[in-house]
Enzyme design. Sequence first.
Site, PDB file in Angstrom:
ATOM      1  N   THR A   1      -5.003   7.727   8.763  1.00 36.53           N
ATOM      2  CA  THR A   1      -4.967   6.578   8.106  1.00 36.53           C
ATOM      3  C   THR A   1      -6.659   5.883   7.326  1.00 36.53           C
ATOM      4  O   THR A   1      -7.762   5.652   8.800  1.00 36.53           O
ATOM      5  CB  THR A   1      -4.030   5.908   8.121  1.00 36.53           C
ATOM      6  OG1 THR A   1      -4.436   4.005   7.012  1.00 36.53           O
ATOM      7  CG2 THR A   1      -4.297   4.572   9.340  1.00 36.53           C
ATOM      8  N   GLY A   2      -6.973   5.246   6.553  1.00 36.48           N
ATOM      9  CA  GLY A   2      -8.831   4.401   6.454  1.00 36.48           C
ATOM     10  C   GLY A   2      -8.975   5.027   5.227  1.00 36.48           C
ATOM     11  O   GLY A   2      -8.268   5.914   4.252  1.00 36.48           O
TER      12      GLY A   2
ATOM     13  N   ARG B   1      -7.796   9.360  -8.792  1.00 36.78           N
ATOM     14  CA  ARG B   1      -8.240   9.512  -7.136  1.00 36.78           C
ATOM     15  C   ARG B   1      -7.711   9.648  -6.265  1.00 36.78           C
ATOM     16  O   ARG B   1      -5.886   9.418  -6.398  1.00 36.78           O
ATOM     17  CB  ARG B   1      -9.246   7.783  -7.118  1.00 36.78           C
ATOM     18  CG  ARG B   1      -9.484   7.928  -5.808  1.00 36.78           C
ATOM     19  CD  ARG B   1      -8.544   7.083  -4.986  1.00 36.78           C
ATOM     20  NE  ARG B   1      -9.548   7.284  -3.300  1.00 36.78           N
ATOM     21  CZ  ARG B   1      -9.211   7.176  -2.051  1.00 36.78           C
ATOM     22  NH1 ARG B   1      -7.406   7.084  -2.570  1.00 36.78           N
ATOM     23  NH2 ARG B   1      -9.348   7.297  -1.106  1.00 36.78           N
ATOM     24  N   VAL B   2      -7.398  10.647  -6.184  1.00 35.10           N
ATOM     25  CA  VAL B   2      -6.288  11.407  -5.185  1.00 35.10           C
ATOM     26  C   VAL B   2      -7.133  11.483  -3.152  1.00 35.10           C
ATOM     27  O   VAL B   2      -8.235  11.833  -3.533  1.00 35.10           O
ATOM     28  CB  VAL B   2      -6.505  12.696  -5.404  1.00 35.10           C
ATOM     29  CG1 VAL B   2      -5.290  12.890  -3.658  1.00 35.10           C
ATOM     30  CG2 VAL B   2      -5.457  13.395  -6.463  1.00 35.10           C
TER      31      VAL B   2
ATOM     32  N   ASP C   1      -6.709  10.890   1.057  1.00 34.12           N
ATOM     33  CA  ASP C   1      -7.185  12.238   2.300  1.00 34.12           C
ATOM     34  C   ASP C   1      -4.986  13.188   2.429  1.00 34.12           C
ATOM     35  O   ASP C   1      -4.984  13.595   3.105  1.00 34.12           O
ATOM     36  CB  ASP C   1      -7.313  11.818   3.168  1.00 34.12           C
ATOM     37  CG  ASP C   1      -6.305  10.351   4.015  1.00 34.12           C
ATOM     38  OD1 ASP C   1      -6.938   9.463   2.837  1.00 34.12           O
ATOM     39  OD2 ASP C   1      -6.061  10.275   4.878  1.00 34.12           O
TER      40      ASP C   1
ATOM     41  N   THR D   1       1.574   7.249   0.453  1.00 38.11           N
ATOM     42  CA  THR D   1       0.472   6.119   0.426  1.00 38.11           C
ATOM     43  C   THR D   1       0.338   5.541  -1.724  1.00 38.11           C
ATOM     44  O   THR D   1       0.682   6.576  -2.073  1.00 38.11           O
ATOM     45  CB  THR D   1      -0.975   6.368   0.327  1.00 38.11           C
ATOM     46  OG1 THR D   1      -1.786   4.500   0.348  1.00 38.11           O
ATOM     47  CG2 THR D   1      -1.668   7.680   0.305  1.00 38.11           C
TER      48      THR D   1
ATOM     49  N   GLY E   1     -10.325   7.603   2.825  1.00 42.91           N
ATOM     50  CA  GLY E   1      -9.556   8.934   2.390  1.00 42.91           C
ATOM     51  C   GLY E   1     -10.814   9.621   1.843  1.00 42.91           C
ATOM     52  O   GLY E   1     -11.169  10.517   2.803  1.00 42.91           O
TER      53      GLY E   1
ATOM     54  N   SER F   1       0.784  -0.598   0.059  1.00 45.75           N
ATOM     55  CA  SER F   1      -0.187   0.270  -0.142  1.00 45.75           C
ATOM     56  C   SER F   1       0.822   1.221   0.622  1.00 45.75           C
ATOM     57  O   SER F   1       0.073   2.630   0.441  1.00 45.75           O
ATOM     58  CB  SER F   1      -0.505   0.412   1.534  1.00 45.75           C
ATOM     59  OG  SER F   1      -0.043  -0.396   2.359  1.00 45.75           O
TER      60      SER F   1
ATOM     61  N   THR G   1      -2.333   3.399   4.694  1.00 42.90           N
ATOM     62  CA  THR G   1      -1.054   4.635   4.330  1.00 42.90           C
ATOM     63  C   THR G   1      -0.586   4.667   5.883  1.00 42.90           C
ATOM     64  O   THR G   1      -0.183   4.374   6.339  1.00 42.90           O
ATOM     65  CB  THR G   1      -2.062   6.099   4.426  1.00 42.90           C
ATOM     66  OG1 THR G   1      -2.842   6.590   3.494  1.00 42.90           O
ATOM     67  CG2 THR G   1      -1.088   7.630   4.821  1.00 42.90           C
TER      68      THR G   1
HETATM   69  N1  ASP Z   1      -6.226   6.706   3.527  1.00 40.65           N
HETATM   70  C1  ASP Z   1      -5.549   6.341   2.300  1.00 40.65           C
HETATM   71  C2  ASP Z   1      -6.642   6.363   0.833  1.00 40.65           C
HETATM   72  O1  ASP Z   1      -7.579   7.272   1.231  1.00 40.65           O
HETATM   73  C3  ASP Z   1      -5.460   4.780   2.274  1.00 40.65           C
HETATM   74  C4  ASP Z   1      -5.406   4.668   3.718  1.00 40.65           C
HETATM   75  O2  ASP Z   1      -5.050   4.834   4.963  1.00 40.65           O
HETATM   76  O3  ASP Z   1      -5.251   2.819   3.969  1.00 40.65           O
HETATM   77  O4  ASP Z   1      -6.232   7.014  -0.023  1.00 40.65           O
END
Ligand code: ASP
Length: 237
Positions: A205-206, A182-183, A185, A172, A208, A47, A154
């Site tokens: 992280t999670g 696609r962008v 957070d 990430t 976005g 990732s 991330t």
């Molecule tokens: N936050 C990241 C995104 O949405 C992915 C992640 O942190 O797992 O690109």
Amino acid sequence: MWGMIATWRMAVEGITKGAEMLKDGGDAGDAIESAIREVEDFPYYKSVGYGGLPNEEMEVEMDAAFMDGNTLDIGAVAAIRDFANPVSIARRLSHEKVNSLLVAEGAEKFAHKEGFERKNMLTDRAKAHYRKRIKEMSAQAASQKLKPYSGHDTVGMACLDMSGKMTAATSTSGLFMKKKGRVGDSPISGSGFYADSKKGAASATGLGEDLMKGCISYEIVRLMGEGMHPQEACETA
Ligand code: ASP
């Protein structure tokens, strides 16, 4: 006093090295950049950086950011391809007064001009994951095709050095099978990261798309600035 905190198990080797730098009086910018580069360079993290999983078109598009909590300078890149260390490009951009968030070809052009290392970030392992997913998707009903929450994570870090300087940084490859362009957070100030040496630093992280609904990292730092304990600030935000 110094400290460094990061998302996920994949950051352990990086922050172990970063901690050595901080212990010797190193700079929070140098320590966080080197710690994130370590994660970007490791081929088996799916990732982040080299070995990251690709978008729908089998391209590894990466997002990264860097923030200096003393000056509030921010640099970020989004949807950048074929460069080894997006976090270093982001840090370099944080020194610019204008044009400090660059996307796609614009970011690549800048990185090339500045002499950053080019690298094909798509590994054979990532290609195999992509092909497997394509097969699974063709076997599934249309409604189940997009599973955005699997295959991401991330690396985000917050860092404090002995001089009292704080930094935050992220890197990430975003969501596996995301749309081209696609962008998330991670390169967005206040959502994926924030640092203010007078208050604190945070990184997210999670998914976005959800994290961007609340400028979550800024809110956490703001609450810490009001005296809230970091854990409580995170939970409240
Ligand atoms: N936050 C990241 C995104 O949405 C992915 C992640 O942190 O797992 O690109």
